[in-house]
Design a protein around this motif. Structure first.
Motif, PDB file in Angstrom:
ATOM      1  N   LEU A  68     -11.063  35.844  56.692  1.00  0.00           N
ATOM      2  CA  LEU A  68     -10.824  35.826  58.127  1.00  0.00           C
ATOM      3  C   LEU A  68      -9.881  36.936  58.595  1.00  0.00           C
ATOM      4  O   LEU A  68     -10.169  37.624  59.573  1.00  0.00           O
ATOM      5  N   GLU A  69      -8.753  37.104  57.939  1.00  0.00           N
ATOM      6  CA  GLU A  69      -7.785  38.109  58.388  1.00  0.00           C
ATOM      7  C   GLU A  69      -8.384  39.507  58.357  1.00  0.00           C
ATOM      8  O   GLU A  69      -8.241  40.263  59.322  1.00  0.00           O
ATOM      9  N   ALA A  70      -9.064  39.848  57.285  1.00  0.00           N
ATOM     10  CA  ALA A  70      -9.674  41.176  57.179  1.00  0.00           C
ATOM     11  C   ALA A  70     -10.793  41.342  58.208  1.00  0.00           C
ATOM     12  O   ALA A  70     -10.934  42.416  58.821  1.00  0.00           O
ATOM     13  N   GLN A  71     -11.584  40.291  58.443  1.00  0.00           N
ATOM     14  CA  GLN A  71     -12.642  40.373  59.444  1.00  0.00           C
ATOM     15  C   GLN A  71     -12.065  40.507  60.850  1.00  0.00           C
ATOM     16  O   GLN A  71     -12.607  41.242  61.683  1.00  0.00           O
ATOM     17  N   LYS A 104      -9.391  26.094  63.742  1.00  0.00           N
ATOM     18  CA  LYS A 104      -8.129  25.972  63.010  1.00  0.00           C
ATOM     19  C   LYS A 104      -7.545  27.344  62.671  1.00  0.00           C
ATOM     20  O   LYS A 104      -6.367  27.451  62.332  1.00  0.00           O
ATOM     21  N   ASP A 105      -8.377  28.397  62.777  1.00  0.00           N
ATOM     22  CA  ASP A 105      -7.922  29.760  62.511  1.00  0.00           C
ATOM     23  C   ASP A 105      -7.250  30.398  63.735  1.00  0.00           C
ATOM     24  O   ASP A 105      -6.847  31.561  63.694  1.00  0.00           O
ATOM     25  N   TYR A 106      -7.123  29.645  64.813  1.00  0.00           N
ATOM     26  CA  TYR A 106      -6.597  30.141  66.086  1.00  0.00           C
ATOM     27  C   TYR A 106      -5.250  30.860  65.927  1.00  0.00           C
ATOM     28  O   TYR A 106      -5.077  31.974  66.418  1.00  0.00           O
ATOM     29  N   ASP A 107      -4.294  30.239  65.247  1.00  0.00           N
ATOM     30  CA  ASP A 107      -2.964  30.847  65.090  1.00  0.00           C
ATOM     31  C   ASP A 107      -3.018  32.133  64.270  1.00  0.00           C
ATOM     32  O   ASP A 107      -2.354  33.118  64.605  1.00  0.00           O
ATOM     33  N   VAL A 109      -5.579  34.167  63.949  1.00  0.00           N
ATOM     34  CA  VAL A 109      -6.228  35.185  64.794  1.00  0.00           C
ATOM     35  C   VAL A 109      -5.236  35.706  65.834  1.00  0.00           C
ATOM     36  O   VAL A 109      -5.152  36.916  66.070  1.00  0.00           O
ATOM     37  N   ASN A 110      -4.475  34.821  66.464  1.00  0.00           N
ATOM     38  CA  ASN A 110      -3.499  35.235  67.481  1.00  0.00           C
ATOM     39  C   ASN A 110      -2.475  36.216  66.935  1.00  0.00           C
ATOM     40  O   ASN A 110      -2.101  37.173  67.620  1.00  0.00           O
ATOM     41  N   LYS A 111      -1.996  35.980  65.718  1.00  0.00           N
ATOM     42  CA  LYS A 111      -0.998  36.879  65.122  1.00  0.00           C
ATOM     43  C   LYS A 111      -1.561  38.282  64.956  1.00  0.00           C
ATOM     44  O   LYS A 111      -0.886  39.272  65.241  1.00  0.00           O
ATOM     45  N   ILE A 112      -2.800  38.389  64.507  1.00  0.00           N
ATOM     46  CA  ILE A 112      -3.427  39.699  64.313  1.00  0.00           C
ATOM     47  C   ILE A 112      -3.770  40.314  65.670  1.00  0.00           C
ATOM     48  O   ILE A 112      -3.474  41.485  65.931  1.00  0.00           O
ATOM     49  N   TYR A 113      -4.373  39.543  66.551  1.00  0.00           N
ATOM     50  CA  TYR A 113      -4.802  39.990  67.872  1.00  0.00           C
ATOM     51  C   TYR A 113      -3.630  40.574  68.669  1.00  0.00           C
ATOM     52  O   TYR A 113      -3.744  41.634  69.278  1.00  0.00           O
ATOM     53  N   SER A 114      -2.500  39.888  68.658  1.00  0.00           N
ATOM     54  CA  SER A 114      -1.360  40.322  69.467  1.00  0.00           C
ATOM     55  C   SER A 114      -0.834  41.695  69.051  1.00  0.00           C
ATOM     56  O   SER A 114      -0.258  42.412  69.869  1.00  0.00           O
ATOM     57  N   ALA A 123      -6.960  38.867  79.989  1.00  0.00           N
ATOM     58  CA  ALA A 123      -7.410  37.475  80.049  1.00  0.00           C
ATOM     59  C   ALA A 123      -8.244  37.224  78.801  1.00  0.00           C
ATOM     60  O   ALA A 123      -8.852  38.155  78.251  1.00  0.00           O
ATOM     61  N   ARG A 124      -8.296  35.967  78.339  1.00  0.00           N
ATOM     62  CA  ARG A 124      -9.002  35.720  77.081  1.00  0.00           C
ATOM     63  C   ARG A 124      -9.521  34.303  76.997  1.00  0.00           C
ATOM     64  O   ARG A 124      -8.919  33.363  77.516  1.00  0.00           O
ATOM     65  N   THR A 125     -10.639  34.173  76.321  1.00  0.00           N
ATOM     66  CA  THR A 125     -11.190  32.881  75.951  1.00  0.00           C
ATOM     67  C   THR A 125     -11.394  32.914  74.441  1.00  0.00           C
ATOM     68  O   THR A 125     -11.857  33.911  73.897  1.00  0.00           O
ATOM     69  N   ALA A 126     -11.029  31.832  73.767  1.00  0.00           N
ATOM     70  CA  ALA A 126     -11.261  31.705  72.325  1.00  0.00           C
ATOM     71  C   ALA A 126     -11.927  30.363  72.094  1.00  0.00           C
ATOM     72  O   ALA A 126     -11.466  29.340  72.600  1.00  0.00           O
ATOM     73  N   LEU A 127     -13.016  30.381  71.353  1.00  0.00           N
ATOM     74  CA  LEU A 127     -13.731  29.134  71.124  1.00  0.00           C
ATOM     75  C   LEU A 127     -14.378  29.106  69.749  1.00  0.00           C
ATOM     76  O   LEU A 127     -14.583  30.132  69.116  1.00  0.00           O
ATOM     77  N   GLN A 128     -14.666  27.891  69.309  1.00  0.00           N
ATOM     78  CA  GLN A 128     -15.343  27.680  68.033  1.00  0.00           C
ATOM     79  C   GLN A 128     -16.840  27.625  68.262  1.00  0.00           C
ATOM     80  O   GLN A 128     -17.311  27.038  69.230  1.00  0.00           O
TER      81      GLN A 128
END
Length: 146
Positions: A68-71, A104-107, A109-114, A123-128
């Motif tokens: 996930l992190e690398a992707q 559950k990968d939300y946090d 993803v947020n760390k990398i995204y930020s 603005a953003r939407t995140a969904l499964q």
């Protein structure tokens, strides 16, 4: 006289709409960032707006990064290259949508995204979602201004 004025107004409106349609011509952007998973443009520009296709976490050969992190890093990097190829940059993103196969990968993803932005975020939407193409774990699309 009233018919002449009405006809003139209608003609002006038609010319205005035709001019707006020409000014907002659609242009596909193909920077070759990845080997796409289907028949689509990596981005489309209409006027000063840039709409990116969803970016998976794969390299230019079409191979998905491991985990996930690398992707996430690869998808964000791909999106950055696409937006830059269209003549914009990450500071001009106005809307981002993130699709992930496990919320559950939300946090993580947020760390990398930020890390791809300063203090102002789009603005953003995140969904499964149930699945993503090629077995990807994350896909990110964006809208930017030029």
């Amino acid at each position: 006289m009233k018919k002449s004025i009405a006809s003139f107004v209608v003609c002006c409106l038609v010319m205005l709409l035709a001019t707006a349609a020409l000014a907002a011509e659609r242009k596909a952007v193909h920077p070759g960032v990845t080997k796409g998973a289907g028949p689509y443009s990596q981005a489309v520009m209409v006027g000063d707006l840039i709409y990116t296709s969803g970016q998976l976490g794969m390299d230019s050969s079409g191979k998905l990064a491991d985990g996930l992190e690398a992707q996430t890093r690869q998808a964000m990097g791909n999106g950055k290259k696409v937006v830059e190829a269209a003549g914009s940059d990450m500071t001009k993103l106005v809307k981002v949508t993130i699709f992930m196969t496990d919320i559950k990968d939300y946090d993580t993803v947020n760390k990398i995204y930020s890390g791809y932005f300063g203090s102002e975020f789009p603005a953003r939407t995140a969904l499964q979602v149930a699945n993503l193409p090629l077995g990807g774990l994350i896909e990110i699309e964006a809208i930017a201004v030029k």
